[in-house]
Motif scaffolding. Structure first.
Motif, PDB file in Angstrom:
ATOM      1  N   TYR A   1       0.824  -1.207   0.000  1.00 29.67           N
ATOM      2  CA  TYR A   1       0.000   0.000   0.000  1.00 29.67           C
ATOM      3  C   TYR A   1       0.864   1.267   0.000  1.00 29.67           C
ATOM      4  O   TYR A   1       0.421   2.329  -0.431  1.00 29.67           O
ATOM      5  CB  TYR A   1      -0.964  -0.037   1.189  1.00 29.67           C
TER       6      TYR A   1
ATOM      7  N   GLN B   1      -1.338   4.354  -1.229  1.00 28.44           N
ATOM      8  CA  GLN B   1      -2.395   4.415  -0.221  1.00 28.44           C
ATOM      9  C   GLN B   1      -1.826   4.855   1.128  1.00 28.44           C
ATOM     10  O   GLN B   1      -2.504   5.520   1.915  1.00 28.44           O
ATOM     11  CB  GLN B   1      -3.054   3.030  -0.077  1.00 28.44           C
TER      12      GLN B   1
ATOM     13  N   GLU C   1      -2.259  -8.096  -3.588  1.00 26.41           N
ATOM     14  CA  GLU C   1      -2.168  -6.741  -3.040  1.00 26.41           C
ATOM     15  C   GLU C   1      -1.309  -5.852  -3.931  1.00 26.41           C
ATOM     16  O   GLU C   1      -1.630  -4.674  -4.148  1.00 26.41           O
ATOM     17  CB  GLU C   1      -1.611  -6.795  -1.619  1.00 26.41           C
TER      18      GLU C   1
ATOM     19  N   GLU D   1      -3.413  -4.855  -7.066  1.00 24.77           N
ATOM     20  CA  GLU D   1      -4.329  -3.753  -6.778  1.00 24.77           C
ATOM     21  C   GLU D   1      -3.594  -2.423  -6.753  1.00 24.77           C
ATOM     22  O   GLU D   1      -4.043  -1.423  -7.335  1.00 24.77           O
ATOM     23  CB  GLU D   1      -5.023  -3.984  -5.444  1.00 24.77           C
ATOM     24  N   ASN D   2      -2.460  -2.389  -6.090  1.00 21.26           N
ATOM     25  CA  ASN D   2      -1.762  -1.120  -5.904  1.00 21.26           C
ATOM     26  C   ASN D   2      -1.078  -0.633  -7.171  1.00 21.26           C
ATOM     27  O   ASN D   2      -0.977   0.579  -7.395  1.00 21.26           O
ATOM     28  CB  ASN D   2      -0.780  -1.252  -4.740  1.00 21.26           C
TER      29      ASN D   2
ATOM     30  N   HIS E   1      -3.811   0.915  -9.132  1.00 22.65           N
ATOM     31  CA  HIS E   1      -4.071   2.259  -8.603  1.00 22.65           C
ATOM     32  C   HIS E   1      -3.101   3.280  -9.189  1.00 22.65           C
ATOM     33  O   HIS E   1      -3.437   4.467  -9.322  1.00 22.65           O
ATOM     34  CB  HIS E   1      -3.962   2.266  -7.074  1.00 22.65           C
TER      35      HIS E   1
END
Length: 559
Positions: free
Chosen positions: A55, A60, A171, A174-175, A178
């Motif tokens: 993240y 994030q 994970e 996803e990042n 992003h």
């Protein structure tokens, strides 16, 4: 017994920080002000949140400092620990009770004595000896330095390939999405999240695809090569994937060489063997965290599950035992959760395939409740699979996927497993309720009701893969049936079943189903009381579709 000023001064040397080592050090200081506690960390940061690193790469978590759980200054000032970073412990002399240490900054080699030694070396990402594996642009993620390199690589990257569809791989996917990076995940197994059962992982895979992630299952990387300023990943199938960056996320191996060289016993998968007190085969040497082999809390069999929660508890237990406290590790039950964009997948205990592999008899039910009262705005659906013993109803495991509330239900069931509770206990569990948080009959209760109904004979169930020779009865509305049904199913809506049951044979078993299992259950109760042999398709059409996504089960017809 607690430590006091009359306790003999002990010198504790801890090899490695992060979860296990840092928690052991802090606990040891709380138990004894008199002890000398030395933490030798090979990296630059002794205590950081490694679970948060994807993240940070994705933006994030805005700053690196947020990942420093206990900066070195805090460990030194608040706990008066002798924390030394960039120190590589290279040898243990068990007879002299000392370790040989290399200062990675100066190159100096020195020895450090100990009364008690705690090994917390962690586990290293697997990096198989494939052609081109060491090319620039191919990364793993273990520490903050790795995270910094990945963050730098992500700036300006347009396409990435992630090898491995486990926690870190998803994970990272996803990042990177992003960050606007076209991302492909390659997983050699036929499903992502291999600890989960296939039909529970399949909706997560579909969700990944819906978010723009390309997912390649049943294939693996064979080699890497440079091409046009970037990389090409050659797969076993012969396909070539271009990439600006590659992330290896194919598992970890225990950092056990120090223990092996010292003659400590390790398991067949390399985990350092420990007693429930976290002592190795040398009673003055403890081991904690991702490097150890512990026991499965349900089966009692040896297991290795690298998770932060167990590592923290093990560090605390090791310190407790050093200072005479009666503290032991109960075993690992594999309670885990992963977020994939706005979907959550969580599990605890045994999976169905683990039960099959270990020849443990199990039964299962599926439910599809909302996470809070349906009449309150924002209710999100979930799928919950509960595994239990057909002999006594003991809860063996659970998996859930969905949105909000998934983690809460798995946490409750995790405690039920630790308490050796049964599905009958889940029926009676008193859980907090208000419409914005749950339902008067919580999903945990509902899973208990369904499972207990199976054991009592009130709700016979069948599953998608065991429906041969049954007459398949769809008790949904004609509109639902027309939109897609199990091939060959007879459609009699539940509301008409009392009047039309005579259309059904009494000399053939009937499998009733609906969308999620509730109407199928009511049809099963009705027909069995009228003399039919009927079972409910657990989880209904929804679970059938999940299984079909995973393994291509019974065909579905649609207009």
């Amino acid at each position: 017994m607690s430590a006091s000023s009359t306790d003999p001064v002990k010198k504790i040397v801890i090899v490695g920080g992060v979860a296990g080592g840092a928690s052991a050090a802090a606990r040891a200081r709380r138990l004894s002000e008199a002890s000398e506690i030395v933490v030798l960390e090979r990296g630059n940061d002794p205590s950081f949140a490694n679970c948060g690193m994807p993240y940070y790469v994705g933006g994030q978590i805005a700053t690196r400092d947020k990942l420093l759980v206990s900066p070195i200054e805090r460990l030194q000032q608040r706990y008066r620990l002798d924390v030394r970073v960039r120190q590589s412990v290279e040898k243990i002399d068990r007879e002299k009770k000392q370790v040989e240490v290399r200062d990675l900054t100066t190159g100096k080699v020195y020895t450090e004595s100990y009364d008690k030694l705690i090994l917390a070396p962690g586990a290293a990402p697997l990096r198989p000896p494939l052609p081109g594996i060491d090319l620039p642009g191919i990364y793993t993620l273990r520490n903050l330095d790795d995270a910094d390199r990945l963050l730098a690589a992500a700036h300006g990257a347009k396409q990435a390939v992630i090898i491995g569809g486990g926690f870190i791989g998803l994970e990272m996917a996803e990042n990177l999405v992003h960050r606007g990076i076209k991302t492909t995940v390659v997983e050699r197994n036929t499903q992502i999240l291999t600890p989960w059962d296939a039909e529970m992982a399949a909706p997560v895979a579909e969700h990944l695809k819906s978010k723009g992630v390309e997912l390649i299952l049943g294939d693996s990387a064979e080699s890497f090569a440079e091409s046009g300023g970037g990389l090409v990943v050659r797969l076993g199938s012969g396909a070539d994937l271009p990439a600006d960056m590659v992330v290896l996320s194919i598992g970890v191996k225990p950092e056990n060489q120090l223990a092996v060289d010292a003659g400590l016993e390790v398991g067949p998968r390399g985990g350092i063997k420990v007693a429930p007190t976290m002592q190795t085969t040398d009673p003055d040497i403890y081991a904690v965290g991702d490097a150890v082999e512990t026991t499965d809390a349900i089966t009692g069999e040896p297991t290795q599950i690298p998770l932060a929660g167990p590592a923290n508890r093990q560090g605390r237990i090791a310190a407790d035992h050093i200072f005479g406290r009666d503290s032991t590790y109960r075993g690992t039950q594999g309670t885990a959760v992963v977020g994939v964009f706005d979907m959550t997948a969580a599990m605890t205990g045994l999976s169905e395939k683990a039960c099959e592999r270990l020849a443990i008899p199990c039964e299962k039910v599926y439910i599809h409740p909302a996470h809070h009262a349906g009449y309150y705005p924002g209710a999100q659906g979930m799928t919950l699979k509960l595994l239990f013993s057909p002999r006594d109803g003991r809860v063996l495991g659970a998996q859930a996927i969905g949105g909000d509330g998934v983690d809460k239900r798995i946490d409750v069931i995790a405690m039920a497993i630790q308490g050796k509770m049964t599905v009958y206990d889940l029926e009676e569990a008193e859980l907090c309720y208000a419409p914005q948080y749950g339902s008067a009959k919580d999903p945990v209760n509902m899973a208990g009701f369904a499972a207990a109904g199976v054991l009592r004979g009130d709700q016979p169930v069948l599953h998608c893969h065991a429906a041969d020779n049954c007459l398949v009865l769809d008790v949904r509305t004609p509109g639902e049936h027309a939109a897609g049904a199990i091939d060959g199913a007879v459609n009699i809506p539940l509301e008409e079943l009392r009047e039309r049951h005579g259309e059904l044979p009494k000399d053939q078993k009937i499998l009733a189903y609906c969308k999620v299992g509730q109407r199928g259950y009511m049809a099963t109760r009705l027909l069995n009381q009228l003399g039919y042999e009927t079972a409910n398709l657990s989880g209904g059409m929804t679970t059938h579709e999940h299984r079909q996504q995973a393994v291509g089960s019974l065909p579905v017809s649609a207009p």
